[in-house]
Design a protein around this motif. Structure first.
Motif, PDB file in Angstrom:
ATOM      1  N   PHE A 268       0.860  -1.131   0.223  1.00 18.97           N
ATOM      2  CA  PHE A 268      -0.127  -0.068   0.055  1.00 18.97           C
ATOM      3  C   PHE A 268       0.753   1.273   0.057  1.00 18.97           C
ATOM      4  CE2 PHE A 268      -2.451   3.325   2.299  1.00 18.97           C
ATOM      5  CZ  PHE A 268      -3.543   3.190   1.284  1.00 18.97           C
ATOM      6  N   GLY A 269       1.872   1.112   0.766  1.00 21.45           N
ATOM      7  CA  GLY A 269       2.794   2.514   0.890  1.00 21.45           C
ATOM      8  C   GLY A 269       3.631   2.604  -0.407  1.00 21.45           C
ATOM      9  N   LEU A 271       2.355   1.629  -3.328  1.00 21.21           N
ATOM     10  CA  LEU A 271       1.508   2.233  -4.339  1.00 21.21           C
ATOM     11  C   LEU A 271       1.208   3.495  -4.239  1.00 21.21           C
ATOM     12  CD1 LEU A 271      -0.728   1.184  -6.306  1.00 21.21           C
ATOM     13  CD2 LEU A 271      -2.246   1.102  -4.397  1.00 21.21           C
ATOM     14  N   LEU A 272       1.024   4.194  -2.956  1.00 18.28           N
ATOM     15  CA  LEU A 272       0.925   5.615  -2.845  1.00 18.28           C
ATOM     16  C   LEU A 272       2.276   6.395  -3.588  1.00 18.28           C
ATOM     17  CD1 LEU A 272      -0.351   6.029   0.810  1.00 18.28           C
ATOM     18  CD2 LEU A 272      -1.537   6.122  -1.501  1.00 18.28           C
ATOM     19  N   LYS A 273       3.522   5.725  -3.196  1.00 17.90           N
ATOM     20  CA  LYS A 273       4.782   6.385  -3.686  1.00 17.90           C
ATOM     21  C   LYS A 273       4.694   6.305  -5.261  1.00 17.90           C
ATOM     22  CE  LYS A 273       9.782   6.054  -3.374  1.00 17.90           C
ATOM     23  NZ  LYS A 273      10.694   5.350  -2.646  1.00 17.90           N
ATOM     24  N   PHE A 276       1.573   8.681  -6.572  1.00 10.59           N
ATOM     25  CA  PHE A 276       1.685  10.386  -6.199  1.00 10.59           C
ATOM     26  C   PHE A 276       3.053  10.950  -6.305  1.00 10.59           C
ATOM     27  CE2 PHE A 276      -2.297   8.548  -4.180  1.00 10.59           C
ATOM     28  CZ  PHE A 276      -3.300   9.583  -4.776  1.00 10.59           C
ATOM     29  N   GLY A 325      -2.050   6.370 -13.037  1.00  6.08           N
ATOM     30  CA  GLY A 325      -2.759   5.679 -11.698  1.00  6.08           C
ATOM     31  C   GLY A 325      -3.480   4.358 -12.003  1.00  6.08           C
TER      32      GLY A 325
END
Length: 497
Positions: A268-269, A271-273, A276, A325
């Motif tokens: 999840f971390g 993915l955000l990195k 974004f 995304g």
């Protein structure tokens, strides 16, 4: 007087566009790349096998490349026309790159009705570093973008002229783009969104978009039927994409960014990195793109506020959001890794047209300075791009192979596919040691060793003999060209002496 004025304007436009095409051709020849021993060797082999009448026989490589039948057809055609050589490998990328410059002019003119913006669009694309570099490398992305953009131009004209024939032609051309690379689905998603929006607004244009999407869907269905008949698998395309993820899982999210892909929080971390931070950085701030996507984004904000060029903005912003995304997998969430430079082709035409509209507002004095700077940076970045592909060392390897026309070569399959083109498909001279347990070299032979490539091929579950021991026993180092080590066979005395 009006007729004379129109003729003069037409002549001026033809001269300007002709000059841009001539300059673009010269620049692409100057930055000629040829075989770079990347994905191009797989594409060359598939095209070569089709030209020889045994398509994909003996192919070991990325499964997804087998879906790109139109690209194999284009490569095979150029080998038939020009022979099995480097020109045959890069002919269609080069030709389509030049055609794309002309397409940029007509698309920009169709959208803006401004000849200055249209000429600027062609000029910007003519000297856009990725277009220059990939015009002489047999990848699929440049060609994919061309047919995708051509399909969209047909659709734009179909809506403008209320032509169902042009709409049908659009669907056909978009499907050809799919047969080059699967990234066309981003555009299909945008067209579907636009169709439903216009349907709700009760706009007549939605019928023409529907026809284009319908033709695309019908052709996709017939492709599935063909796979059902010849591969006994109606969902061959989906299964092949899944197999490709498994084949090189190390090269896709989350494996590229997360140490432990089984840890949900790490994924999840990551993915955000990816979404974004990394993807926006690669898309907007990469120096090879000369910041055209960033200029297009800023200009889009201005145009949104002023309610201008809504379709163009929707095209660029929509593709950008999906590229940054959206998932590329049917089974789980896998965003694109925009670190790969060639993905930019999907979004570059709307970005260039937006930038051209912005630049067209400058007077010729300031515009000349901006364009001069753009051309200078284009040359600098194109030169850096060639360093990225290590073109100089690749050319030295090619020269070495050409000088040893009668020699036998031992190497991995990926390198061998490139050697097939260099040796006019003298397959008896190329010995592949992938998955072999031993190498039995003969006199006047060479072993080409690419350590980084072997390391990656092992990740794809290919096995190799103990190359280090084979080299120590039978070869000595002849030359090193970048990532390639060339070993010559230790000559054995002739029998009876």
């Amino acid at each position: 007087m009006t007729t004379i004025k129109n003729k003069l304007q037409f002549s001026k436009t033809v001269f300007q566009l002709g000059f841009i095409i001539l300059a673009a051709t010269i620049v692409r020849i100057y930055f000629f790349n040829g075989i770079v021993f990347s994905d191009d060797t797989y594409y060359d082999f598939l095209g070569l096998s089709l030209a020889k009448g045994h398509y994909a026989q003996g192919y070991i490589g990325y499964p997804v490349f087998l879906l790109r039948k139109f690209h194999s057809f284009l490569t095979a055609s150029s080998f038939v026309l020009f022979g099995i050589n480097i020109i045959g490998s890069i002919f269609f990328p080069f030709l389509i790159s030049i055609a794309g410059i002309i397409l940029a002019y007509f698309f920009a003119l169709e959208i803006t009705e401004n000849k200055k913006a249209a000429i600027l669009s062609s000029l910007l694309l003519a000297f856009f570093p990725p277009d220059i570099i990939f015009s002489t490398i047999n990848f699929t992305d440049l060609q994919t973008a061309f047919f995708m953009n051509l399909g969209l131009l047909f659709l734009f004209r179909a809506v403008k002229k209320e032509s169902y024939r042009m709409s049908i032609l659009s669907g056909l051309t978009l499907f050809l783009s799919l047969l080059l690379k699967e990234i066309i689905f981003f555009v299909i998603i945008l067209l579907a969104v636009l169709f439903f929006y216009l349907l709700l607004k009760n706009r007549p244009a939605n019928k023409l978009i529907f026809v284009s999407l319908l033709i695309f869907t019908i052709l996709l269905f017939f492709e599935a039927l063909c796979y059902s008949i010849f591969q006994n698998d109606f969902f061959f395309r989906i299964h092949t994409l899944t197999a490709n993820y498994k084949f090189c899982a190390y090269d896709f999210f989350p494996n590229t960014i997360v140490a432990n892909p089984n840890n949900r929080w790490e994924v999840f971390g990551g993915l955000l990195k990816q979404i974004f931070l990394l993807n926006p950085k690669y898309f907007f701030l990469r120096r090879f793109y000369l910041f055209i996507p960033l200029i297009a984004l800023l200009h889009s904000i201005y145009l949104i506020k002023n309610k201008q060029f809504s379709l163009l903005v929707f095209w660029f912003v929509g593709v950008t959001v999906l590229m940054i995304g959206f998932t590329t997998s049917f089974t789980d969430y896998k965003p694109l890794e925009l670190k790969r430079n060639y993905y930019i082709f999907t979004a570059i035409l709307p970005a260039i047209i937006l930038t051209a509209i912005f630049l067209s507002r400058f007077n010729y004095k300031y515009l000349s300075v901006i364009l001069l700077f753009y051309l200078m940076m284009s040359f600098v970045m194109s030169d850096k791009y060639q360093d990225f592909f290590d073109v100089k060392n690749n050319k030295r390897l090619i020269e070495f192979v050409n000088k040893n026309k009668t020699a036998t070569f031992y190497t991995d399959h990926h390198t061998a596919y490139g050697l097939y083109v260099l040796t006019n498909y003298k397959s008896d001279r190329i010995n592949i040691f992938t998955s072999n347990s031993t190498v039995q070299p003969i006199n006047h032979s060479f072993l080409i060793y690419n350590r980084a490539e072997i390391k990656e091929l092992k990740k794809q579950k290919f096995s190799f003999p103990d190359i280090e021991k084979i080299i120590e026993k039978n070869f000595f180092l002849e030359a090193t060209y970048g990532k390639f080590e060339i070993y010559r066979r230790k000559e054995l005395p002739a029998s009876g002496y």
